[in-house]
Design a protein around this motif. Structure first.
Motif, mmCIF file in Angstrom:
data_model
loop_
_atom_site.group_PDB
_atom_site.id
_atom_site.type_symbol
_atom_site.label_atom_id
_atom_site.label_comp_id
_atom_site.label_asym_id
_atom_site.label_seq_id
_atom_site.Cartn_x
_atom_site.Cartn_y
_atom_site.Cartn_z
ATOM 1 N N SER A 154 -10.805 4.000 2.605
ATOM 2 C CA SER A 154 -10.285 3.788 3.954
ATOM 3 C C SER A 154 -9.517 2.488 4.086
ATOM 4 O O SER A 154 -8.650 2.372 4.952
ATOM 5 N N ASP A 155 -9.794 1.504 3.222
ATOM 6 C CA ASP A 155 -9.047 0.248 3.331
ATOM 7 C C ASP A 155 -7.637 0.364 2.749
ATOM 8 O O ASP A 155 -6.854 -0.581 2.838
ATOM 9 N N ARG A 156 -7.311 1.532 2.175
ATOM 10 C CA ARG A 156 -5.951 1.758 1.672
ATOM 11 C C ARG A 156 -5.196 2.811 2.500
ATOM 12 O O ARG A 156 -4.112 3.224 2.135
ATOM 13 N N TRP A 157 -5.820 3.258 3.576
ATOM 14 C CA TRP A 157 -5.125 4.213 4.430
ATOM 15 C C TRP A 157 -3.888 3.575 5.034
ATOM 16 O O TRP A 157 -3.847 2.360 5.269
ATOM 17 N N HIS A 158 -2.909 4.406 5.291
ATOM 18 C CA HIS A 158 -1.623 3.910 5.788
ATOM 19 C C HIS A 158 -1.138 4.827 6.904
ATOM 20 O O HIS A 158 -1.456 6.032 6.933
ATOM 21 N N ASP A 159 -0.371 4.269 7.814
ATOM 22 C CA ASP A 159 0.139 5.061 8.935
ATOM 23 C C ASP A 159 1.055 6.190 8.481
ATOM 24 O O ASP A 159 1.255 7.160 9.221
ATOM 25 N N ASN A 160 1.631 6.086 7.291
ATOM 26 C CA ASN A 160 2.550 7.112 6.800
ATOM 27 C C ASN A 160 1.836 8.278 6.127
ATOM 28 O O ASN A 160 2.484 9.213 5.666
ATOM 29 N N LEU A 161 0.507 8.238 6.057
ATOM 30 C CA LEU A 161 -0.235 9.375 5.512
ATOM 31 C C LEU A 161 -0.110 10.559 6.472
ATOM 32 O O LEU A 161 -0.322 10.425 7.675
ATOM 33 N N THR A 162 0.232 11.722 5.912
ATOM 34 C CA THR A 162 0.515 12.911 6.723
ATOM 35 C C THR A 162 -0.262 14.102 6.164
ATOM 36 O O THR A 162 -0.249 14.326 4.946
ATOM 37 N N PRO A 163 -0.962 14.879 7.017
ATOM 38 C CA PRO A 163 -1.651 16.078 6.514
ATOM 39 C C PRO A 163 -0.692 16.997 5.760
ATOM 40 O O PRO A 163 0.482 17.120 6.130
ATOM 41 N N VAL A 164 -1.183 17.646 4.719
ATOM 42 C CA VAL A 164 -0.328 18.457 3.851
ATOM 43 C C VAL A 164 0.435 19.513 4.635
ATOM 44 O O VAL A 164 1.636 19.717 4.419
ATOM 45 N N ARG B 3 0.835 -1.203 0.000
ATOM 46 C CA ARG B 3 0.000 0.000 0.000
ATOM 47 C C ARG B 3 0.869 1.251 0.000
ATOM 48 O O ARG B 3 0.588 2.219 -0.709
ATOM 49 N N LEU B 4 1.928 1.253 0.789
ATOM 50 C CA LEU B 4 2.830 2.398 0.828
ATOM 51 C C LEU B 4 3.527 2.584 -0.514
ATOM 52 O O LEU B 4 3.713 3.717 -0.977
ATOM 53 N N GLN B 5 3.882 1.484 -1.157
ATOM 54 C CA GLN B 5 4.541 1.578 -2.466
ATOM 55 C C GLN B 5 3.602 2.195 -3.497
ATOM 56 O O GLN B 5 4.017 3.036 -4.306
#
Length: 713
Positions: A570-580, A45-47
């Motif tokens: 939401s099933d592709r959300w990842h912990d590395n997602l960061t607000p802009v 997912r992160l890739q």
């Protein structure tokens, strides 16, 4: 979303909000999606997310933003008809006053709403009428306010489902509002004509203010000169002729014999007549002054070829030519005024004054006379400004030329490249105001069309400024998409720092702090303005989170850039997602592996996340750099000041360290001395106690001198 303008700018009115949300149903909060088990492993997912962020590559099933999806902070403003903004404007053609519909309504309520239930009922009815007028105004641009109120009243009366006694009260309120519309005004919405109308209304108000006392003085000059000519005419044979007397006495008693009166006057003594040369000179003066009177009085109709103070030129070449033509006309006019004053006082001497006025040119004008020379107004669109014309415009603004230029920007960035992932670059015209301010010669205003309170005050100040002025106004075009509404996009441009509010007045003072003002921006001390965003969690609990508004939010509203956003489920959300806004503040090392996203809300109220591709993050970084420069100029976070503060802090620290070191050294030296003296005293005391008094006496005896010897032994 914090879009209140807290500055004190305005034209006799209190500072107004850019917009205010009324009627927002807090029970209908955006809903967080239910927690779903992630799809696939986290590394894959992160890739996928990194491939989209870096290269714009997305899975085939990945959706882009659809219609109705807005940045989270814009969700409450989805229906602008329910929002009280500073539009529409009410423009009165015969009076240089500009009021917003909001101001007009609030003033009516303040004047007519009493206490208790009756006052509250009036407020509800009038606000209901106002909301219908707003909706009608957006459909019928340029309509008269009275027409819109009549249609709104008919609509409200037809659709009201109230008891008879309340309907009668509603009709009374409708009639009261209609009766208050004494000056029928043109209604101007936030659209293509608004910026130009604001310029014209401001110019009319400025010129009325500037010429308030001068028009009376000019009228007095003309009357005095005409009195001289009239008195001279009354001494002439023509004035004493029977025909002229008969014409003058046409409305008088028919028994008067004009012929006999003419005979009597012909033998009456006469004063000396004006020399022909002086009479001709005074007649020429009157002709020039009367021709120029309409320049200073909007109520008079100017003749052909006369100067129109409110004329707006649409190209620079014609405007520059008008500057020279107008300068020559105004120089000739004030030359005439000075001669007229001398003639009225009978002090004009041809042998002295003819040579002086023969060489009279613009250099001879006083500051007061220059102030009465109407500036040349120019209105330009960014679509007509080539790079060469921008250079020409900067040259004009860098000179002491009385030109007031409004540049109306329809867009702040250009889109090029392929349709799927187009490139985005900020235009030169979007930074024209900053380039002009750097020259330190012209008055500069940069503001979006949404900020009416700032525009009204700054336009007037720029017109008053003795020199060139630039008004750079962002006025986006109309769009059928709610996200593309002109008012919403204009306000969002300032909120996101893509087009911040900037006022630069060279006459404000000697220092930059006195000349520049950025307080028209929301939360000017911050990099990005942030607001508390309320939503409902999937479990049903209410929650609040801080959300910042960035250039990515502003660009999200342009559907042409949808390819740069990935609406991730939401099933592709990842912990590395960061607000802009957090991503933009990270160092390259900190941002490695992070994916920027912005919070969104769909039409149905579902909270989502949109990953932002790198090209738009690059634009956001450019805007951040630009905004930080604006902040520094406005006295916020100035790097030179911060460096000086840090240098002074370090100096004070070093000085304090030296003081502490000296104190410690002195303390230790004093301590050593005190310890030595104390030790000696202690030893003496101990010795005395051990030996006792006898030991002391014995010791004293040992110390006494031996007795002298005699002869006997």
């Amino acid at each position: 979303m914090d879009l209140e303008q807290e500055n004190e700018l305005g034209m006799g009115s209190e500072p107004s909000k850019v917009w205010s949300w009324e009627g927002w149903d807090e029970r209908n909060l955006p809903l967080e999606p239910e927690s779903v088990a992630p799809e696939g492993d986290a590394s894959q997912r992160l890739q996928d997310l990194r491939a989209f962020y870096l290269y714009g590559r997305r899975p085939a099933d990945a959706p882009s933003p659809g219609g109705g999806v807005l940045p989270a902070l814009l969700h409450p403003y989805r229906d602008l008809a329910r929002v009280r903004t500073d539009y529409p404007l009410c423009v009165n053609g015969s009076n240089p006053a500009l009021r917003t519909l909001t101001e007009w309504t609030d003033q009516f309520i303040a004047d007519h709403a009493g206490e208790g239930d009756a006052g509250e009922q009036l407020k509800r009815n009038v606000y209901r009428l106002e909301s219908v007028v707003r909706a009608l105004a957006s459909e019928r641009e340029g309509e008269r306010l009275s027409v819109l109120w009549d249609r709104a009243a008919a609509t409200v009366l037809e659709t009201s489902n109230v008891p008879p006694e309340k309907e009668a009260l509603l009709r009374d309120h409708v009639a009261a509002v209609r009766g208050a519309l004494s000056n029928d005004a043109e209604v101007v919405v936030c659209g293509p004509q608004a910026a130009l109308r604001l310029l014209q209304v401001s110019a009319r108000a400025f010129w009325k203010e500037r010429c308030g006392g001068w028009t009376d003085e000019l009228d007095g000059l003309v009357r005095a000169l005409r009195d001289i000519l009239s008195a001279d005419f009354n001494q002439s044979d023509e004035a004493r002729s029977a025909d002229h007397l008969r014409e003058s006495l046409a409305s008088a008693d028919d028994d008067v014999d004009a012929g006999a009166m003419s005979h009597l006057l012909a033998n009456a003594p006469r004063e000396s007549a004006l020399p022909a040369s002086r009479r001709a000179r005074i007649e020429a003066l009157v002709d020039v002054l009367e021709r120029m009177q309409p320049v200073f009085d909007a109520g008079r109709q100017p003749g052909d070829g006369a100067i129109r103070f409110d004329r707006v030129f649409e190209d620079l070449e014609a405007a520059v030519a008008e500057v020279h033509t107008r300068a020559a006309s105004m120089t000739e006019f004030f030359r005439t005024v000075r001669i007229a004053r001398l003639e009225i006082q009978n002090r004009y001497r041809p042998d002295i004054h003819d040579p002086y006025f023969a060489g009279f040119d613009e250099r001879y004008l006083t500051d007061d006379e220059r102030a009465l020379c109407p500036p040349v107004l120019v209105h330009l669109g960014d679509e007509t400004l080539s790079r060469a014309e921008i250079g020409t415009l900067l040259g004009i603004l860098n000179a002491s030329v009385p030109v007031k230029v409004m540049v109306e920007l329809r867009t702040l960035y250009a889109i090029d490249g392929d349709a799927a992932t187009p490139g985005v670059r900020l235009t030169g015209a979007a930074r024209l105001a900053s380039m002009t301010a750097a020259m330190n010669q012209a008055y500069v205003l940069q503001a979006p069309l949404s900020h009416v309170s700032v525009l009204r005050a700054a336009l007037l100040d720029g017109l008053r400024f003795d020199g060139p002025a630039l008004f750079s106004i962002y006025a986006p075009g109309a769009s059928s998409d709610p996200a593309g509404a002109p008012f919403l996009r204009a306000a969002a441009a300032a909120e996101s720092r893509v087009f911040p509010v900037l006022v630069f007045n060279p006459a404000g003072g000697a220092t930059l702090a006195e000349r520049i003002d950025i307080q028209g921006n929301p939360q000017p001390e911050s990099c990005w303005p942030a607001s508390a965003f309320s939503f409902r969690r999937a479990d049903g609990d209410d929650a609040v989170m801080d959300v910042a508004f960035t250039p990515a939010d502003y660009l999200f509203c342009d559907r042409r850039l949808a390819g740069h956003f990935w609406m991730i489920e939401s099933d592709r959300w990842h912990d590395n997602l960061t607000p802009v806004h957090e991503f933009l503040e990270m160092t390259p090392e900190q941002a490695a592996g992070r994916i920027p996203y912005l919070a969104t809300v769909g039409r149905e109220g579902h909270l989502g996340r949109a990953v932002v591709a790198r090209p738009l993050i690059d634009v956001a970084r450019q805007c951040r750099t630009y905004w930080r420069g604006v902040q520094e100029s406005g006295g916020i976070g100035n790097s030179f000041a911060l460096r000086a503060i840090e240098t002074e802090r370090e100096r004070l620290v070093r000085e304090k360290e030296r003081e502490i070191e000296a104190i410690e050294k002195n303390y230790l030296a004093q301590l050593d001395q005190d310890v030595t003296e104390l030790t000696r005293e202690i030893v003496q005391r101990i010795a005395g106690q051990l030996m006792g008094a006898d030991a002391v006496s014995f010791s004293a005896g040992l110390a006494a001198p031996a007795p002298a010897r005699t002869a006997f032994g």
